[in-house]
Design a protein around this motif. Structure first.
Motif, mmCIF file in Angstrom:
data_model
loop_
_atom_site.group_PDB
_atom_site.id
_atom_site.type_symbol
_atom_site.label_atom_id
_atom_site.label_comp_id
_atom_site.label_asym_id
_atom_site.label_seq_id
_atom_site.Cartn_x
_atom_site.Cartn_y
_atom_site.Cartn_z
ATOM 1 N N ALA A 126 1.014 -1.278 0.074
ATOM 2 C CA ALA A 126 -0.125 0.071 0.006
ATOM 3 C C ALA A 126 0.987 1.125 -0.197
ATOM 4 C CB ALA A 126 -0.910 0.110 1.191
ATOM 5 N N GLY A 127 0.406 2.334 -0.589
ATOM 6 C CA GLY A 127 1.178 3.732 -0.684
ATOM 7 C C GLY A 127 0.278 4.630 -1.355
ATOM 8 N N GLY A 128 1.156 5.588 -2.082
ATOM 9 C CA GLY A 128 0.474 6.541 -2.892
ATOM 10 C C GLY A 128 1.041 6.816 -4.204
ATOM 11 N N SER A 129 0.333 7.555 -4.728
ATOM 12 C CA SER A 129 0.797 7.702 -6.460
ATOM 13 C C SER A 129 0.473 9.337 -6.577
ATOM 14 C CB SER A 129 0.017 6.830 -7.212
ATOM 15 O OG SER A 129 -0.266 7.311 -8.538
ATOM 16 N N TRP A 130 1.311 9.943 -7.432
ATOM 17 C CA TRP A 130 1.061 11.284 -7.647
ATOM 18 C C TRP A 130 1.416 11.632 -9.045
ATOM 19 C CZ3 TRP A 130 3.636 9.018 -3.879
ATOM 20 C CH2 TRP A 130 3.068 9.099 -2.491
ATOM 21 N N LEU A 131 0.342 12.254 -9.820
ATOM 22 C CA LEU A 131 0.422 12.852 -11.233
ATOM 23 C C LEU A 131 1.642 13.739 -11.601
ATOM 24 C CD1 LEU A 131 -1.595 11.546 -13.227
ATOM 25 C CD2 LEU A 131 -2.690 13.615 -13.323
ATOM 26 N N LEU A 132 2.622 13.387 -12.374
ATOM 27 C CA LEU A 132 3.692 14.574 -12.858
ATOM 28 C C LEU A 132 3.500 15.051 -14.111
ATOM 29 C CD1 LEU A 132 6.768 12.211 -11.745
ATOM 30 C CD2 LEU A 132 5.754 13.673 -10.491
ATOM 31 N N ALA A 187 4.765 0.567 0.197
ATOM 32 C CA ALA A 187 5.490 -0.240 1.025
ATOM 33 C C ALA A 187 5.006 -1.630 0.891
ATOM 34 C CB ALA A 187 5.136 0.194 2.377
ATOM 35 N N THR A 188 5.808 -2.503 0.889
ATOM 36 C CA THR A 188 5.368 -3.990 0.385
ATOM 37 C C THR A 188 5.535 -5.064 1.317
ATOM 38 O OG1 THR A 188 7.410 -4.481 -0.793
ATOM 39 C CG2 THR A 188 5.913 -3.498 -2.210
ATOM 40 N N ALA A 189 5.012 -6.171 1.213
ATOM 41 C CA ALA A 189 5.207 -7.252 2.053
ATOM 42 C C ALA A 189 5.016 -8.586 1.368
ATOM 43 C CB ALA A 189 4.158 -7.333 3.272
ATOM 44 N N ASP A 190 6.093 -9.556 1.400
ATOM 45 C CA ASP A 190 6.157 -10.740 0.623
ATOM 46 C C ASP A 190 6.256 -11.911 1.572
ATOM 47 O OD1 ASP A 190 7.091 -8.698 -1.253
ATOM 48 O OD2 ASP A 190 7.142 -10.405 -2.368
ATOM 49 N N ARG A 200 14.006 -22.256 6.577
ATOM 50 C CA ARG A 200 13.023 -22.352 7.713
ATOM 51 C C ARG A 200 11.819 -22.801 7.268
ATOM 52 N NH1 ARG A 200 14.675 -18.178 12.271
ATOM 53 N NH2 ARG A 200 16.854 -19.018 12.711
ATOM 54 N N GLY A 201 11.727 -23.157 6.009
ATOM 55 C CA GLY A 201 10.261 -23.627 5.429
ATOM 56 C C GLY A 201 9.503 -22.422 4.940
ATOM 57 N N TYR A 202 9.795 -21.083 5.250
ATOM 58 C CA TYR A 202 9.200 -20.094 4.802
ATOM 59 C C TYR A 202 10.098 -18.877 4.903
ATOM 60 C CZ TYR A 202 8.182 -18.084 9.296
ATOM 61 O OH TYR A 202 8.153 -17.584 10.823
ATOM 62 N N ASP A 203 9.727 -17.742 4.311
ATOM 63 C CA ASP A 203 10.533 -16.389 4.417
ATOM 64 C C ASP A 203 9.441 -15.258 4.260
ATOM 65 O OD1 ASP A 203 12.745 -14.879 4.931
ATOM 66 O OD2 ASP A 203 13.778 -15.834 3.445
ATOM 67 N N ALA A 204 9.742 -14.190 4.883
ATOM 68 C CA ALA A 204 9.012 -13.125 4.765
ATOM 69 C C ALA A 204 9.873 -11.890 4.568
ATOM 70 C CB ALA A 204 8.137 -12.599 6.176
ATOM 71 N N ALA A 205 9.366 -10.881 3.667
ATOM 72 C CA ALA A 205 10.061 -9.569 3.719
ATOM 73 C C ALA A 205 9.231 -8.398 3.547
ATOM 74 C CB ALA A 205 10.830 -9.461 2.182
ATOM 75 N N PRO A 206 9.474 -7.490 4.512
ATOM 76 C CA PRO A 206 9.025 -6.101 3.989
ATOM 77 C C PRO A 206 9.971 -5.300 3.205
ATOM 78 C CG PRO A 206 10.096 -6.263 6.223
ATOM 79 C CD PRO A 206 10.156 -7.614 5.579
ATOM 80 N N GLY A 207 9.359 -4.420 2.530
ATOM 81 C CA GLY A 207 10.139 -3.956 1.417
ATOM 82 C C GLY A 207 9.297 -2.558 0.945
ATOM 83 N N ALA A 208 10.122 -1.986 -0.101
ATOM 84 C CA ALA A 208 9.538 -0.826 -0.649
ATOM 85 C C ALA A 208 9.562 -1.057 -2.187
ATOM 86 C CB ALA A 208 10.082 0.308 -0.165
ATOM 87 N N ASP A 209 8.605 -0.395 -3.040
ATOM 88 C CA ASP A 209 8.700 -0.315 -4.518
ATOM 89 C C ASP A 209 8.501 1.324 -5.135
ATOM 90 O OD1 ASP A 209 8.738 -0.603 -7.058
ATOM 91 O OD2 ASP A 209 6.976 -2.129 -7.067
ATOM 92 N N ALA A 246 9.276 1.981 -14.634
ATOM 93 C CA ALA A 246 10.840 2.058 -14.123
ATOM 94 C C ALA A 246 10.982 2.268 -12.686
ATOM 95 C CB ALA A 246 11.688 3.073 -14.915
ATOM 96 N N GLY A 247 11.679 1.596 -12.060
ATOM 97 C CA GLY A 247 11.741 1.917 -10.497
ATOM 98 C C GLY A 247 12.688 0.845 -9.726
ATOM 99 N N ALA A 248 12.720 1.222 -8.578
ATOM 100 C CA ALA A 248 13.679 0.133 -7.806
ATOM 101 C C ALA A 248 12.812 -0.409 -6.604
ATOM 102 C CB ALA A 248 14.744 1.333 -6.928
ATOM 103 N N LYS A 249 13.184 -1.863 -6.278
ATOM 104 C CA LYS A 249 12.544 -2.229 -5.375
ATOM 105 C C LYS A 249 13.631 -2.902 -4.604
ATOM 106 C CE LYS A 249 9.158 -4.803 -7.992
ATOM 107 N NZ LYS A 249 8.699 -6.161 -8.657
ATOM 108 N N THR A 250 13.235 -2.812 -3.117
ATOM 109 C CA THR A 250 14.088 -3.627 -2.333
ATOM 110 C C THR A 250 13.216 -4.541 -1.274
ATOM 111 O OG1 THR A 250 15.674 -3.132 -0.422
ATOM 112 C CG2 THR A 250 14.044 -1.447 -0.557
ATOM 113 N N LYS A 251 14.004 -5.680 -0.897
ATOM 114 C CA LYS A 251 13.166 -6.414 0.111
ATOM 115 C C LYS A 251 14.183 -6.949 1.151
ATOM 116 C CE LYS A 251 9.985 -8.369 -3.584
ATOM 117 N NZ LYS A 251 9.796 -9.560 -4.433
#
Lengths: 154, 621
Positions: free
Chosen positions: B513-519, B529-532, B541-550, B564-569
């Motif tokens: 969830a996050g925001g978007s703005w017209l340029l 802000a993302t979650a995986d 450990r059988g599973y993995d979780a990642a907070p992140g951003a896009d 075009a963009g950058a993602k990090t997890k």
């Protein structure tokens, strides 16, 4: 034609039933009534679309036996905010719909729009005005107008 | 059981002998296989064997006990029933006027005259001259709306100015979901069956209230070119199915499907249902109706949201600020700032502000104590201004929803991942992603279903499932001083994930969830802000979780779209390694049937850099 439209609007409201026309509280009973009289101006709905559409209350309408007026009242009940908006502007399709339901002839349409716009404050004295009160005020206004009184004659 | 065994032969005898008793036999012994009869009874050919089964799930829809599976028995029973003397609403002629009309026409019957007061009153009240197919377009923040919705409007004769289409009746078909069912149960039952489908008749203004005012969906009205006879047949058939249950399924036997059947009945030979394969997406069904030359005129009715956005936009900047100030209660509707404007401008500002306050009351639940008195003051001030023109309505979009790209997409591409070359085939049954040709779709909206990507690696002749998307929804809706929608995304499926030494297919769930703005005109920036979550035996450990951003930029136009963009997890359970990515994806649209696409990703994961590039062709059909 008018009869057909009045019929159509009643068919749409198939979940309600008219009692015998007559005066007094409870003269018009709406099956499935929700009990809340819709106030003017959207804000009551909060985006829900429930059974309030036909939650009409009696007002003094029980004395009105004119079928067109009853159809108009029914329409006002579920479109009150849009009708109020069109009335303040003196134009719009919801105002035209009222004219159609009352059977106002093309020649009288301009007068009809003007009377309602000019008397907006009489029809909707406050934001708490209910649709029943607004209908009564409209009927009273039209009765006083020479060319429009015939459309609301009981 | 015993009873039905005994009853069986008796019924057969009755069914077989009924035509003889009625002293009329079909001139054409294969009449029960006539496509018109099969359509009237909603028979579909069985997948196995040569039989037929009707989609009607209500025994009262049939006159023969075996009607659901026996077109011939049903036809015989109907023939006999409509020729019975008698009268009243329960007579077969009254219950099934379309079947009666068709059979009588086919066999040139002279039927006993039967009074049908209820049916006659119904048709007289509906007073239908033409039929309009209404399509409620999708709206951005509701995934279930993205397929659209359709219903029929029954238009009375337009020959005098007493006619008003707001009062016209509509016919729609919808799942009768019990109010207490949860969202999950709703989805389950909708997909696998369990809801009865109900045909309902309502005035058009109620539909406008629901779709246009509350759900903010634009309406497209397609007037059909049916003749009066065809319209009458449609109405007659609507009467037949009106109170009968047809099980409702989201994907195929949905709102759009049953309406197609009505049109098929009205104009035999149209066979719109023949177009339905696995799913009937309302926007697709509109396309078929247009393609079969059934449409004479198209009319656009913008939603309350579209209209208010347009009237705010068309105010000069200073007046926009004024409108925002009035709406937020900083300036009174009769303040000096307003009074000094020309009456025409005053009217425009007051109209736009009122529509905006009303929109916010519906959409964002502005408190009534605030919104109602403000609305009233706005209307009072507006009613003092005479002869100002009505607000201008938003222009019709150049490309209609039914003119957008088709929803099934197949792609072929070639590329390289970490120096391994591959060829990839992608199939996506539905529906749209942000890089597809945007015309006819909501900007910033994405909804993909059951997308499958298969890769063939050329170095070791290996075929791999790269990913299988169950559902992927993305809604990037720009914010401004009047509207502040949330941008969000959600998805699940299976995908290749890097465990450090191999890439394994892993079930995943993701959201954000996050925001978007017209340029600019077609350009927007977004920050999410993302979650995986991934679950797999191959993870430590059988599973993995990642907070992140896009964070990125999105451009959409009819020629070219890119993101075009950058993602990090930050994977925090099993691998405890950051995964950083920069990505660029571009689609060059060649009309509405094809797009060339290319994408490049550079990734840093497990302290090593990897590049992936890919280029190919999307075909929409």
């Amino acid at each position: 034609m008018k009869k057909l439209i009045a019929g159509a609007i009643l068919l749409g409201a198939s979940s309600m039933a008219f009692a015998q026309p007559g005066c007094g509280v409870g003269a018009m009973i709406w099956k499935g009534q929700s009990g809340i009289a819709p106030h003017v101006l959207a804000a009551t709905t909060n985006g829900t679309f429930g059974n309030q559409t036909f939650g009409m209350t009696t007002g003094t309408l029980g004395c009105q036996t004119n079928e067109s007026v009853q159809s108009m009242a029914l329409y006002m009940d579920s479109n009150i905010d849009k009708v109020a908006r069109d009335m303040s502007r003196g134009s719009g399709e919801n105002l035209d719909t009222l004219a159609v339901l009352l059977g106002v002839d093309a020649a009288d349409r301009d007068t009809f729009r003007k009377v309602l716009q000019d008397n907006f404050a009489t029809i909707f004295p406050s934001s708490e005005t209910t649709s029943g009160e607004a209908v009564d005020a409209i009927v009273a206004l039209l009765e006083q107008n020479q060319s429009l009184s015939k459309y609301v004659a009981a | 059981m015993g009873q039905s065994l005994r009853l069986g032969p008796a019924l057969c005898w009755l069914a077989l002998s009924a035509p003889a008793l009625a002293d009329t036999s079909p001139t054409n012994e294969n009449l029960h296989l006539d496509p018109a009869w099969l359509t009237l009874m909603h028979y579909q050919q069985d997948n196995l064997g040569g039989g037929f089964t009707s989609q009607a799930d209500d025994p009262n829809f049939f006159l023969s006990d075996q009607g659901k599976q026996a077109p011939d028995r049903e036809l015989e029973a109907t023939l006999s029933a409509i020729q019975q003397p008698g009268s009243g609403d329960n007579h077969a002629q009254c219950r099934f006027p379309a079947r009666t009309a068709w059979l009588s026409d086919q066999l040139d019957l002279s039927l006993p005259a039967v009074d049908c007061p209820a049916y006659e009153e119904w048709t007289e009240t509906l007073n239908t001259e033409t039929v309009t197919l209404v399509f409620a377009a999708s709206y951005l923040n509701s995934p279930s709306s993205m397929f659209g919705h359709t219903f029929l409007r029954l238009d009375p004769p337009q020959d005098d100015d007493e006619t008003n289409l707001l009062l016209a009746s509509t016919i729609s078909y919808a799942a009768d979901a019990a109010a207490h069912d949860s969202e999950i149960l709703f989805a389950y039952k909708g997909i696998f069956g369990g809801y009865p489908g109900i045909t309902s008749v309502q005035p058009y203004y109620e539909k406008i209230r629901l779709y246009s005012d509350i759900e903010h969906r634009d309406l497209w009205e397609y007037r059909l070119n049916l003749t009066q006879t065809e319209v009458d047949l449609l109405i007659a058939h609507a009467w037949e199915i009106r109170d009968h249950n047809f099980d409702y399924y989201f994907f195929d036997e949905n709102c759009a499907y049953r309406l197609l059947a009505l049109i098929d009945v009205a104009r035999p030979g149209t066979d719109l249902l023949g177009e339905v394969s696995t799913h009937a997406i309302p926007s697709d069904t509109v396309r078929w109706v247009v393609d079969k030359n059934l449409v004479s005129e198209v009319y656009y009715r913008p939603s309350a949201a579209t209209s208010v956005a347009y009237s705010l936009e068309s105010l000069p900047e200073a007046q926009q600020t004024l409108a925002a100030a009035i709406a937020n209660g900083y300036v009174d509707p009769d303040a000096q700032e307003i009074q000094q404007l020309a009456p025409r401008q005053q009217a425009h500002v007051l109209d736009a502000t009122y529509d905006y306050v009303r929109y916010q009351s519906e959409a964002d639940g502005w408190p009534r104590e605030f919104a109602a008195p403000l609305s009233h003051n706005l209307l009072m001030a507006r009613s003092d201004i005479d002869d100002a023109p009505a607000p201008r309505t938003p222009p019709q979009p150049e490309i209609r929803d039914d003119q957008g790209h088709n929803t099934f997409r197949a792609s072929i591409s070639a590329g390289q991942q970490a120096h391994r070359e591959f060829t990839e085939l992608t199939l996506r049954p539905a529906y749209h992603d942000v890089l597809d040709p945007p015309a006819g779709y909501r900007p910033g909206a994405q909804l993909q279903f059951l997308r499958l990507d298969a890769r063939y690696y050329t170095d070791n002749d290996e075929l791999q499932l790269e990913q299988l998307i169950g559902v992927e929804i993305r809604s990037l809706s720009p914010r401004d001083q009047f509207f502040s929608p949330l941008s969000w995304q959600v998805g699940f499926g299976g995908r290749r994930t890097d465990t450090g030494d191999k890439r394994v297919l892993t079930p995943y769930l993701e959201g954000g969830a996050g925001g978007s703005w017209l340029l600019g005109n077609h350009l927007q920036a977004f920050a999410i802000a993302t979650a995986d979550l991934e679950i797999d035996d191959d993870l430590r450990r059988g599973y993995d979780a990642a907070p992140g951003a896009d964070i990125g930029l999105l451009h959409q136009s009819n020629r070219f779209s890119f993101i075009a963009g950058a993602k990090t997890k930050a994977w925090i359970v099993s691998s405890q390694h950051r995964q950083d990515q920069v990505y660029v994806k571009g689609n060059w649209h060649l009309g509405r049937a094809f797009s060339l696409f290319a994408e490049f990703t550079r990734e840093d994961h497990y302290d090593r850099y990897q590049s992936t590039w890919q280029t190919g062709l999307h075909a929409y059909f």
